[in-house]
Design an enzyme around this catalytic site. Structure first.
Site, PDB file in Angstrom:
ATOM      1  N   GLU A  96      24.901  -9.089  65.148  1.00  0.00           N
ATOM      2  CA  GLU A  96      25.320  -8.387  63.944  1.00  0.00           C
ATOM      3  C   GLU A  96      24.678  -9.130  62.782  1.00  0.00           C
ATOM      4  OE1 GLU A  96      29.437  -8.705  62.765  1.00  0.00           O
ATOM      5  OE2 GLU A  96      29.308  -6.857  61.583  1.00  0.00           O
ATOM      6  N   ARG A 118      29.996 -19.347  76.679  1.00  0.00           N
ATOM      7  CA  ARG A 118      29.290 -19.685  75.445  1.00  0.00           C
ATOM      8  C   ARG A 118      28.856 -21.144  75.470  1.00  0.00           C
ATOM      9  NH1 ARG A 118      31.518 -17.404  69.883  1.00  0.00           N
ATOM     10  NH2 ARG A 118      33.556 -18.267  70.400  1.00  0.00           N
ATOM     11  N   LYS A 178      30.668 -20.389  60.213  1.00  0.00           N
ATOM     12  CA  LYS A 178      30.057 -19.888  58.971  1.00  0.00           C
ATOM     13  C   LYS A 178      30.805 -20.380  57.746  1.00  0.00           C
ATOM     14  CE  LYS A 178      28.478 -15.521  60.947  1.00  0.00           C
ATOM     15  NZ  LYS A 178      29.381 -14.969  61.970  1.00  0.00           N
TER      16      LYS A 178
END
Length: 549
Positions: free
Chosen positions: A30, A255, A265
């Site tokens: 995204e 992951r 972020k």
RNA sequence: UGGGCUAUGGCCAAGCGGUUAAGGCACCGGACUUUGACUCCGGGAUCGAUGGUUCAAUUCCAUCUAGCCCAGCCA
């Protein structure tokens, strides 16, 4: 490096059994942030499977939520993936398929498998139930197909405001899998989309859009991380009921988490905004752009990713493992040069004042293809401050001390005789004598020096800025320390060093600084001053021993 | 008794019924060295726990424990 993990095995079997002729994969970011080392696993895994199994690899931006996305991230993501060398065969946007997605949703409506709900956000949440209690049907669940068709069209045509209505899949409100409790598949959002502009007022949700995107592109194996495992039944449901010809298979892997690194972020933004780092590409960050600026070779990232395998377990990998691959690669490829990070003047008292001789130094010990160079040597040279101690501290000390003799690599033996100190007692000059008999290459075997140290000539040199990095977060901190408290105030140390005069590298060029570490030329370099980033230090068994004593 | 997933040395990770339980990082010894680098030798785990099946289990079964994910009109 050989690839062999469970997904590879699955693909091999699918090809062997003729289910597929090839592997077609994709990386579907995204566009709402920067890529970091953790993403490299997904990128490289998808890319390498397509490459290995003769298919192709798509880069597809999953841009189904205009209010969170920005085309600025599209560019940075493309740049980072390109840098990694994971070239995509096709570049797509989920938004390319909005028309088809709408039609497929309408198909669901017509089959009685989707309905328009008038409930508010809160009402839907309440009726969804909890993890332990089943949900309850919406009062609008049994609307007629005709009504649903009209309503869905009206949603599309702008008859309703944001949040007023949604389209939901009709599955099972009592499912133990929350994703199957009549998930919302379309919502109204009057937002400008970076790609489709103002064309759409309704946007599909991930769970509906993603399987369609994969199916439309003919993706054979849709590789993603573990948190989507619960979504797989819904993924399959969507593909099944929308009459898609291709039926991709979603396979999940664990992951990649890196211990003690900043990847969130929110935290990175905080560091950037408070000027604690130089930007999203700060070399201390493990964003792909940070790693690139740090000088980490992409090859090292690939090797690192492959060496970790593809587990389904979740753990935190230490960054040292990446550094090991960095050293391994740079050790073979980077030319070696003399550089002094913290210069100390060495005066060779018995060397003629105005003489300069040139000594030949190979650019790489084993890789002869890198050639050699002539390096000036004269009465005044710089050595590393850490290579001199007035008094030899222990028997293991293999550097210069008063009364000790060392080889200036590729030149002569020098013996330290005295020091000059400033008013603060800091050594500013070491005086020594050299022995002309001991010239490098002369075959002198008379005696052994107390070690070998390197130098940069004191009359022919360039001043440079050298940036040394440590982890952004402290090695140890209180369990409940705030982010602020965890930040290591010494993560950047700037040194004024010197390098060989003839060096005129370009931004991105990588070197080994003799006996020190690997360095890359930073983009902050100017015509006047070169700036070097330390990529990783060389390993040193000396430090370890020292710590012990 | 919500559902899904995971559990092998300090960290990562092979192994899928019979192996002295790979390998890498880190660590500790040592050799070599005109980079205390590189390279090379040597060093450590009984496999989350407990029960079972089996001649034989890290590998199969059961129970338990711990951790991660799921109740966005985010992806």
């Amino acid at each position: 490096m050989e690839i062999n993990h469970f997904i590879d095995t699955i693909i091999e079997n699918d090809i062997k059994s003729k289910k597929h002729k090839e592997a077609i994969t994709r990386f579907p970011p995204e566009p709402n942030g920067f890529l970091h080392l953790g993403h490299a696993r997904a990128i490289i895994t998808n890319w390498s499977m397509a490459k290995k199994h003769g298919g192709h690899f798509n880069l597809r931006f999953d841009d189904t939520n205009p209010i969170k996305e920005d085309s600025m991230f599209v560019d940075s993501i493309k740049r980072d993936i390109e840098w990694l060398g994971c070239h995509w065969d096709n570049l797509f946007y989920a938004s390319d398929y909005f028309e088809e997605m709408y039609n497929r949703a309408m198909l669901l409506v017509e089959k009685g498998l989707a309905y328009v709900d008038d409930l508010s956000n809160e009402e839907i949440r309440t009726l969804r139930g909890t993890l332990k209690e089943p949900g309850k049907n919406s009062p609008h669940r049994d609307r007629s197909i005709e009504e649903n068709v009209k309503l869905f069209q009206a949603m599309k045509n702008g008859k309703y405001d944001d949040g007023e209505k949604v389209l939901r899949a009709k599955i099972d409100m009592s499912s133990s899998n929350m994703n199957m409790r009549d998930p919302v598949i379309y919502r109204i959002q009057r937002a400008y989309h970076h790609n489709t502009k103002d064309k759409w007022l309704i946007y599909p949700m991930y769970d509906f859009a993603h399987p369609l995107e994969d199916a439309i592109e003919g993706i054979t194996h849709s590789l993603c991380s573990l948190e989507f495992e619960d979504h797989r039944p819904l993924y399959d449901w969507v593909v099944e009921h929308t009459k898609m010809k291709n039926k991709p298979r979603q396979i999940e892997f664990g992951r990649l988490l890196i211990a003690n690194q900043v990847t969130g972020k929110r935290y990175i933004r905080e560091l950037v905004e408070e000027n604690k780092v130089m930007g999203w590409d700060d070399p201390r960050l493990i964003t792909l752009s940070g790693l690139r600026r740090r000088g980490i070779p992409k090859k090292a990232i690939h090797n690192f990713i492959h060496s970790l395998g593809l587990p389904k377990s979740e753990g935190e990998t230490e960054i040292e493992m990446l550094y090991q691959h960095v050293r391994e690669h740079l050790n073979e490829t980077a030319p070696v040069t003399n550089a002094i990070v913290e210069p100390l003047k060495l005066v060779i008292d018995n060397y003629p004042e105005d003489e300069v001789e040139y000594v030949k130094i190979p650019n790489h010990r084993r890789n002869k293809e890198l050639g050699s160079r002539m390096v000036p040597f004269s009465k005044h040279v710089f050595i590393e401050r850490s290579d001199f101690l007035e008094e030899k501290p222990n028997r293991k000390w293999r550097r210069l001390s008063l009364g000790e003799e060392v080889r200036l690599m590729h030149a002569y033996f020098v013996k330290a005789n005295s020091v000059v100190k400033d008013d603060n007692g800091r050594i500013i000059e070491v005086h020594c004598t050299y022995d002309p008999e001991t010239k490098s290459g002369s075959g002198f075997k008379g005696r052994k020096p107390n070690g070998n140290i390197h130098f940069v000539d004191g009359t022919h040199y360039k001043k440079v800025e050298i940036r040394l990095f440590e982890d952004l977060l402290k090695e140890e901190y209180e369990k409940d320390a705030s982010f602020e408290e965890k930040v290591n105030p010494n993560s950047l140390v700037i040194k004024k060093g010197v390098i060989e005069e003839k060096m005129s590298p370009e931004i991105g060029d990588k070197f080994q600084f003799m006996r020190n570490g690997f360095y890359v030329v930073d983009k902050d370099s100017t015509d006047k001053t070169l700036v070097f980033n330390r990529i990783v230090p060389l390993r040193s068994s000396y430090k370890r021993k020292k710590r012990k004593n």
